[in-house]
Design a protein around this motif. Structure first.
Motif, PDB file in Angstrom:
ATOM      1  N   ARG A   1       0.831  -1.216   0.000  1.00 30.52           N
ATOM      2  CA  ARG A   1       0.000   0.000   0.000  1.00 30.52           C
ATOM      3  C   ARG A   1       0.860   1.258   0.000  1.00 30.52           C
ATOM      4  O   ARG A   1       0.507   2.256  -0.633  1.00 30.52           O
ATOM      5  N   GLN A   2       1.983   1.240   0.734  1.00 28.30           N
ATOM      6  CA  GLN A   2       2.881   2.391   0.765  1.00 28.30           C
ATOM      7  C   GLN A   2       4.125   2.151  -0.096  1.00 28.30           C
ATOM      8  O   GLN A   2       5.139   2.822   0.076  1.00 28.30           O
TER       9      GLN A   2
ATOM     10  N   ARG B   1       2.853   4.590  -4.847  1.00 29.03           N
ATOM     11  CA  ARG B   1       3.214   6.007  -4.764  1.00 29.03           C
ATOM     12  C   ARG B   1       3.262   6.633  -6.160  1.00 29.03           C
ATOM     13  O   ARG B   1       2.806   7.758  -6.373  1.00 29.03           O
ATOM     14  N   LEU B   2       3.808   5.896  -7.119  1.00 30.30           N
ATOM     15  CA  LEU B   2       3.832   6.398  -8.500  1.00 30.30           C
ATOM     16  C   LEU B   2       2.427   6.501  -9.078  1.00 30.30           C
ATOM     17  O   LEU B   2       2.111   7.453  -9.811  1.00 30.30           O
ATOM     18  N   LEU B   3       1.559   5.532  -8.744  1.00 37.27           N
ATOM     19  CA  LEU B   3       0.170   5.588  -9.219  1.00 37.27           C
ATOM     20  C   LEU B   3      -0.566   6.780  -8.621  1.00 37.27           C
ATOM     21  O   LEU B   3      -1.376   7.435  -9.299  1.00 37.27           O
ATOM     22  N   ALA B   4      -0.283   7.076  -7.346  1.00 44.23           N
ATOM     23  CA  ALA B   4      -0.919   8.231  -6.716  1.00 44.23           C
ATOM     24  C   ALA B   4      -0.483   9.532  -7.382  1.00 44.23           C
ATOM     25  O   ALA B   4      -1.287  10.447  -7.595  1.00 44.23           O
TER      26      ALA B   4
ATOM     27  N   ALA C   1       0.349   9.777 -10.419  1.00 46.59           N
ATOM     28  CA  ALA C   1      -0.307   9.806 -11.731  1.00 46.59           C
ATOM     29  C   ALA C   1      -1.808  10.023 -11.638  1.00 46.59           C
ATOM     30  O   ALA C   1      -2.486  10.097 -12.666  1.00 46.59           O
ATOM     31  N   GLY C   2      -2.336  10.106 -10.397  1.00 46.41           N
ATOM     32  CA  GLY C   2      -3.759  10.367 -10.227  1.00 46.41           C
ATOM     33  C   GLY C   2      -4.639   9.143 -10.210  1.00 46.41           C
ATOM     34  O   GLY C   2      -5.868   9.253 -10.319  1.00 46.41           O
ATOM     35  N   VAL C   3      -4.065   7.934 -10.081  1.00 47.51           N
ATOM     36  CA  VAL C   3      -4.852   6.701 -10.023  1.00 47.51           C
ATOM     37  C   VAL C   3      -5.350   6.505  -8.600  1.00 47.51           C
ATOM     38  O   VAL C   3      -4.558   6.501  -7.646  1.00 47.51           O
ATOM     39  N   ASP C   4      -6.661   6.335  -8.437  1.00 42.62           N
ATOM     40  CA  ASP C   4      -7.252   6.260  -7.107  1.00 42.62           C
ATOM     41  C   ASP C   4      -7.262   4.847  -6.529  1.00 42.62           C
ATOM     42  O   ASP C   4      -7.440   4.669  -5.322  1.00 42.62           O
ATOM     43  N   HIS C   5      -7.120   3.831  -7.362  1.00 49.14           N
ATOM     44  CA  HIS C   5      -7.224   2.447  -6.889  1.00 49.14           C
ATOM     45  C   HIS C   5      -5.819   1.851  -6.759  1.00 49.14           C
ATOM     46  O   HIS C   5      -5.188   1.511  -7.775  1.00 49.14           O
ATOM     47  N   PRO C   6      -5.311   1.723  -5.540  1.00 49.47           N
ATOM     48  CA  PRO C   6      -3.944   1.206  -5.376  1.00 49.47           C
ATOM     49  C   PRO C   6      -3.863  -0.290  -5.662  1.00 49.47           C
ATOM     50  O   PRO C   6      -4.860  -1.013  -5.610  1.00 49.47           O
ATOM     51  N   VAL C   7      -2.656  -0.737  -5.972  1.00 46.28           N
ATOM     52  CA  VAL C   7      -2.400  -2.164  -6.172  1.00 46.28           C
ATOM     53  C   VAL C   7      -2.470  -2.855  -4.817  1.00 46.28           C
ATOM     54  O   VAL C   7      -1.912  -2.381  -3.824  1.00 46.28           O
ATOM     55  N   ASN C   8      -3.172  -3.977  -4.765  1.00 49.63           N
ATOM     56  CA  ASN C   8      -3.302  -4.742  -3.525  1.00 49.63           C
ATOM     57  C   ASN C   8      -2.444  -5.994  -3.636  1.00 49.63           C
ATOM     58  O   ASN C   8      -2.705  -6.879  -4.463  1.00 49.63           O
ATOM     59  N   ILE C   9      -1.418  -6.080  -2.799  1.00 46.50           N
ATOM     60  CA  ILE C   9      -0.507  -7.221  -2.872  1.00 46.50           C
ATOM     61  C   ILE C   9      -1.007  -8.406  -2.065  1.00 46.50           C
ATOM     62  O   ILE C   9      -0.455  -9.502  -2.146  1.00 46.50           O
TER      63      ILE C   9
END
Length: 536
Positions: A115-116, A121-124, A126-134
């Protein structure tokens, strides 16, 4: 020819190894079978158990397919690009995940895809609201690909490197295009290694424990081995643990039976030297190959870099001074050294007995059966995974003694069994080469017994035995499977300390301890390979 006394000692050593391994595996398995009729018949095929089996097979199948599919273009690119800058270091980098403690690799992946992590962080940004869930199935698949893509790539590359140089020259003279070359030369070479490689990866994923424990994320993403651990550690439900253990043994037995009918996955040859290739000279082909190699390298380097970066941010001096670290370090080293020495003794006994049998021109039927039993020991070890072994021994010992008192020895014995196939792989070629070189000369000079051990065997076999010992110790140091069942406040190893810090959300401490554990395993591996380049 070996003397009669040496043959007898060799057969006795092999018998002792066979009895030790047989006892360590069959006694807990027998305990599980003995408890099965009364306690587990009703739970063996309930809906929860079947869901665990489905998920175990699903994640292993998907992990295998992804690992092989993603490794294929990388192996083809590395085979074509013999002069790629840093190629030899890329091949060495691919050996790192195979020797890296699984828990450390999981922490590195969390550092990149958590999550962190770097990706989110790069997606945030770029304005992507849905983070990658590992966590969950996606994280398990990602971790399995991280550990198994290098293995698949090296095995496929080895198959391509065994294609004779004449075939490449003939293909070039015939003007075969990319697809024709793939169909008539590369795919037939890969077909000889792909089934065995895929089967091996499936076996590793089906018996995966630590990655699923750390990244599973809940009941919906739990495999049989993790459920066995939870049944004993948290629920204390021996009946369910027995049922799941028997199902796990049946699954691994079925996989091993299939693997025995597949072509053996062969290891990489040399340092990646391959015959001259005449294909792939076009600009587009060069770009695609370079991209495949760089992406695979980046995928491996980033988690390793994340481990180092996160570990260096921790207060390493404080961690090193903690009494808990001292206790875990001493416990880990004691267990690892015991496991390593036991694996050396056991492997030496097996190899000595096999040499004694091979020395007989016409071995008796009893000796032939004995030799086949010794050769099957590695498969017997793979048949019963560590968590299942620990469950059987727990149920076997609990009515008669305090399990905590014998837990360190049990963990060392289980780690010895897990290290044995790797130790055998290191020692077997060295023992066989040494036997062919020295047996007749030693016999002609009448050098036997302790004199032969001191003057002939020890100077030559010391280096491969040191290498095998260091690998076995590194494997034991990074293991979480056995200690997960028996760990307590009085029995803490370094991986268990890392996992407990991670579970209590002390992530920075976990990162620092993981870095220290990784450096310790790296130091052991470096010790085992010291001076290897100077060998003739």
């Amino acid at each position: 020819m070996l003397g009669t006394g040496e043959v007898r000692r060799g057969l006795a050593a092999g018998g002792a190894s066979l009895a030790a391994i047989g006892g360590l595996v069959t006694l807990p398995t027998g305990a599980l079978l003995a408890l099965a009729p009364a306690s587990s018949a009703g739970t063996l095929f309930d809906s929860y158990t079947l869901s665990l089996l489905r998920f175990t097979l699903l994640q292993a199948t998907l992990s295998t397919l992804l690992s092989v599919a993603l490794a294929l273009p990388v192996a083809l690119a590395l085979a074509r690009r013999a002069a790629f800058p840093g190629r030899i270091w890329i091949l060495r980098l691919m050996a790192v995940p195979m020797g890296l403690p699984v828990l450390i690799g999981a922490l590195g992946l969390i550092g990149i895809f958590g999550r962190q992590g770097l990706v989110n962080r790069l997606l945030a940004i770029a304005g992507v609201d849905h983070p990658v869930n590992i966590y969950g199935l996606s994280g398990i698949l990602l971790a399995h690909v991280f550990f198994n893509l290098p293995l698949a790539c090296r095995l496929m590359l080895a198959g391509l490197e065994r294609v004779p140089a004449e075939d490449w020259r003939l293909a070039a003279s015939l003007g075969l295009g990319r697809l024709s070359l793939l169909r008539h030369v590369e795919l037939p070479a890969l077909a000889r290694v792909l089934p065995g490689a895929a089967g091996l990866i499936f076996m590793l994923c089906a018996t995966s424990f630590t990655l699923v424990l750390v990244l599973g994320g809940g009941p919906a993403a739990t495999t049989l081995e993790v459920a066995i651990y939870q049944s004993l550690r948290f629920d204390f439900d021996p009946a369910r643990a027995v049922a799941l253990s028997l199902l796990q043994i049946a699954l691994t037995g079925l996989v091993l039976a299939v693997l025995s009918r597949l072509p053996a996955a062969e290891g990489s040859r040399g340092e990646g030297r391959i015959p001259r290739r005449f294909d792939g000279e076009g600009f587009g082909s060069r770009i695609m190959d370079t991209l495949a190699i760089l992406l695979a390298t980046l995928f491996l380097v980033l988690p390793l870099g994340a481990i180092a970066a996160a570990g260096l941010k921790a207060d390493l001096l404080r961690l090193i001074s903690l009494p808990a670290f001292h206790q875990a370090l001493l416990t880990s080293l004691a267990i690892a050294l015991t496991a390593g020495l036991l694996s050396l003794l056991t492997a030496s006994g097996i190899l000595t007995a096999q040499a004694a049998i091979a020395d007989r021109r016409h071995p008796s039927p009893v000796l032939r059966v004995f030799g086949r039993a010794l050769s099957a020991l590695s498969s017997l070890v793979l048949l019963v995974p560590p968590v299942v072994l620990g469950t059987g021994w727990f149920l076997l010992i609990r009515p008669h003694a305090d399990v905590a008192r014998v837990a360190p020895l049990l963990i060392a014995a289980i780690n010895m069994l897990m290290a044995l196939p790797f130790v055998m792989r290191v020692l077997a070629p060295a023992f066989e080469s040494h036997r062919l070189r020295t047996t007749r000369l030693a016999a002609s000079l009448n050098v036997t017994g302790l004199a032969r051990l001191r003057l002939v065997d020890a100077p030559i076999l010391a280096r491969p035995m040191l290498m095998a010992l260091s690998f076995a110790m590194a494997l034991s140091l990074g293991d979480l499977g056995a200690v997960a069942l028996f760990g307590s406040q009085d029995l803490v190893t370094l991986p268990w300390l890392v996992y407990s810090r991670l579970g209590s959300y002390r992530t920075q401490d976990a990162d620092g301890l993981a870095l220290l554990l990784g450096l310790l395993c790296l130091a052991l591996t470096a010790l085992g390979t010291a001076g290897q380049r100077r060998q003739p």
